[in-house]
Design a protein around this motif. Structure first.
Motif, short mmCIF file in Angstrom:
data_model
loop_
_atom_site.label_atom_id
_atom_site.label_comp_id
_atom_site.label_asym_id
_atom_site.label_seq_id
_atom_site.Cartn_x
_atom_site.Cartn_y
_atom_site.Cartn_z
N MET A 147 0.84 -1.18 0.00
CA MET A 147 0.00 0.00 0.00
C MET A 147 0.89 1.25 0.00
O MET A 147 1.91 1.29 0.66
N ALA A 148 0.47 2.22 -0.75
CA ALA A 148 1.22 3.47 -0.81
C ALA A 148 0.83 4.34 0.38
O ALA A 148 -0.24 4.95 0.39
N ASP A 149 1.71 4.37 1.36
CA ASP A 149 1.41 5.13 2.58
C ASP A 149 1.18 6.61 2.31
O ASP A 149 0.37 7.24 2.98
N TRP A 150 1.90 7.15 1.33
CA TRP A 150 1.75 8.58 1.06
C TRP A 150 0.33 8.92 0.63
O TRP A 150 -0.18 9.97 0.98
N ILE A 151 -0.31 8.02 -0.09
CA ILE A 151 -1.69 8.26 -0.51
C ILE A 151 -2.62 8.25 0.70
O ILE A 151 -3.49 9.11 0.84
N GLN A 152 -2.40 7.30 1.60
CA GLN A 152 -3.25 7.19 2.78
C GLN A 152 -3.08 8.38 3.72
O GLN A 152 -4.01 8.76 4.42
N ARG A 153 -1.89 8.97 3.72
CA ARG A 153 -1.64 10.12 4.60
C ARG A 153 -2.22 11.41 4.03
O ARG A 153 -2.43 12.37 4.78
N MET A 154 -2.47 11.45 2.73
CA MET A 154 -3.01 12.67 2.11
C MET A 154 -4.52 12.77 2.36
O MET A 154 -5.21 11.77 2.42
N SER A 155 -4.98 13.98 2.45
CA SER A 155 -6.43 14.19 2.58
C SER A 155 -7.07 13.97 1.21
O SER A 155 -6.40 14.06 0.17
N SER A 156 -8.33 13.71 1.22
CA SER A 156 -9.06 13.55 -0.05
C SER A 156 -9.02 14.84 -0.86
O SER A 156 -8.93 14.80 -2.08
N LYS A 157 -9.03 15.95 -0.16
CA LYS A 157 -8.96 17.25 -0.84
C LYS A 157 -7.62 17.42 -1.55
O LYS A 157 -7.56 17.94 -2.66
N ALA A 158 -6.55 16.95 -0.92
CA ALA A 158 -5.23 17.03 -1.55
C ALA A 158 -5.11 16.05 -2.72
O ALA A 158 -4.43 16.32 -3.71
N LEU A 159 -5.79 14.91 -2.61
CA LEU A 159 -5.77 13.92 -3.69
C LEU A 159 -6.64 14.33 -4.88
O LEU A 159 -6.45 13.84 -6.00
N LEU A 160 -7.61 15.19 -4.63
CA LEU A 160 -8.60 15.56 -5.63
C LEU A 160 -8.01 15.93 -7.00
O LEU A 160 -8.39 15.34 -8.01
N PRO A 161 -7.08 16.88 -7.09
CA PRO A 161 -6.60 17.24 -8.43
C PRO A 161 -5.86 16.10 -9.13
O PRO A 161 -5.93 15.95 -10.35
N LEU A 162 -5.17 15.28 -8.35
CA LEU A 162 -4.43 14.15 -8.93
C LEU A 162 -5.39 13.10 -9.48
O LEU A 162 -5.26 12.63 -10.60
N VAL A 163 -6.40 12.76 -8.67
CA VAL A 163 -7.39 11.78 -9.09
C VAL A 163 -8.20 12.32 -10.26
O VAL A 163 -8.44 11.62 -11.25
N ARG A 164 -8.62 13.57 -10.17
CA ARG A 164 -9.43 14.17 -11.23
C ARG A 164 -8.70 14.11 -12.57
O ARG A 164 -9.30 13.83 -13.61
N GLU A 165 -7.40 14.34 -12.57
CA GLU A 165 -6.61 14.31 -13.81
C GLU A 165 -6.67 12.92 -14.47
O GLU A 165 -6.89 12.81 -15.67
N PHE A 166 -6.49 11.88 -13.68
CA PHE A 166 -6.56 10.52 -14.23
C PHE A 166 -7.98 10.17 -14.68
O PHE A 166 -8.17 9.56 -15.74
N LEU A 167 -8.97 10.56 -13.89
CA LEU A 167 -10.36 10.29 -14.26
C LEU A 167 -10.74 11.03 -15.54
O LEU A 167 -11.43 10.48 -16.40
N LYS A 168 -10.31 12.26 -15.65
CA LYS A 168 -10.61 13.06 -16.84
C LYS A 168 -10.00 12.41 -18.08
O LYS A 168 -10.64 12.34 -19.13
N ALA A 169 -8.78 11.90 -17.95
CA ALA A 169 -8.13 11.24 -19.09
C ALA A 169 -8.90 9.98 -19.50
O ALA A 169 -8.99 9.66 -20.68
N ALA A 170 -9.48 9.29 -18.53
CA ALA A 170 -10.19 8.04 -18.82
C ALA A 170 -11.65 8.25 -19.20
O ALA A 170 -12.17 7.54 -20.07
N TYR A 171 -12.32 9.20 -18.56
CA TYR A 171 -13.77 9.33 -18.71
C TYR A 171 -14.23 10.66 -19.28
O TYR A 171 -15.43 10.91 -19.41
N GLY A 172 -13.29 11.52 -19.61
CA GLY A 172 -13.60 12.76 -20.31
C GLY A 172 -14.51 13.70 -19.56
O GLY A 172 -14.39 13.89 -18.35
#
Length: 159
Positions: A1-26
């Protein structure tokens, strides 16, 4: 498990996740408000090993599974499937999942089917997979209307 991901808040993960989701689901991703996506990230966060994992973990949210009777009969007997079709009230399930599941538990006594059969069926109807979040979490994640449509399809309801 990537500990750094678990330590980040969902708000901090938001732009990173959104970028991948946007690439996949437009453009589908653009319609989701930040606070809603943050709450959904929080639910899948324990499963994230990489940010790219979010694409697969969110697939059921953006792409309705193609459920066929043959798929269902791959993990349920025809008799069990028929019992589930008779017992599951999709509207009640999607409006109050906890109460509906409790009621189903009582109704299946002596009928030769298990709650595991029902959970597998519902999870498959909602996300196209036998394993995943709890049924109430899936319904909350998808929203009542989308969950209702997916369950109806799997039960072969047309109205």
């Amino acid at each position: 498990m990537a500990d750094w991901i678990q330590r980040m808040s969902s708000k901090a993960l938001l732009p990173l996740v959104r970028e991948f989701l946007k690439a996949a689901y437009g453009e589908l991703v653009d319609a989701i408000h930040d606070e809603i996506l943050c709450s959904k990230i929080e639910k899948i966060k324990p499963e994230l090993k990489t940010i790219q994992d979010s694409v697969e973990l969110f697939r059921f949210y953006f792409r309705s599974p193609r459920v066929t009777e043959n798929d269902i009969l791959g993990f349920l007997s025809p008799e069990t499937y028929e019992q589930i079709r008779l017992l599951v009230n999709p509207k009640a399930l999607c409006e109050d999942p906890a109460s509906a599941l409790k009621s189903l538990k009582k109704q299946i006594e002596g009928k030769g089917i298990s709650m595991q059969d029902i959970y597998h069926f519902l999870r498959f109807a909602l996300m196209g997979n036998l394993k995943g979040p709890s049924i109430p979490e899936l319904i909350e994640f998808l929203g009542t209307n989308e969950a209702l449509e997916r369950v109806k399809i799997a039960l072969n309801f047309t109205d």
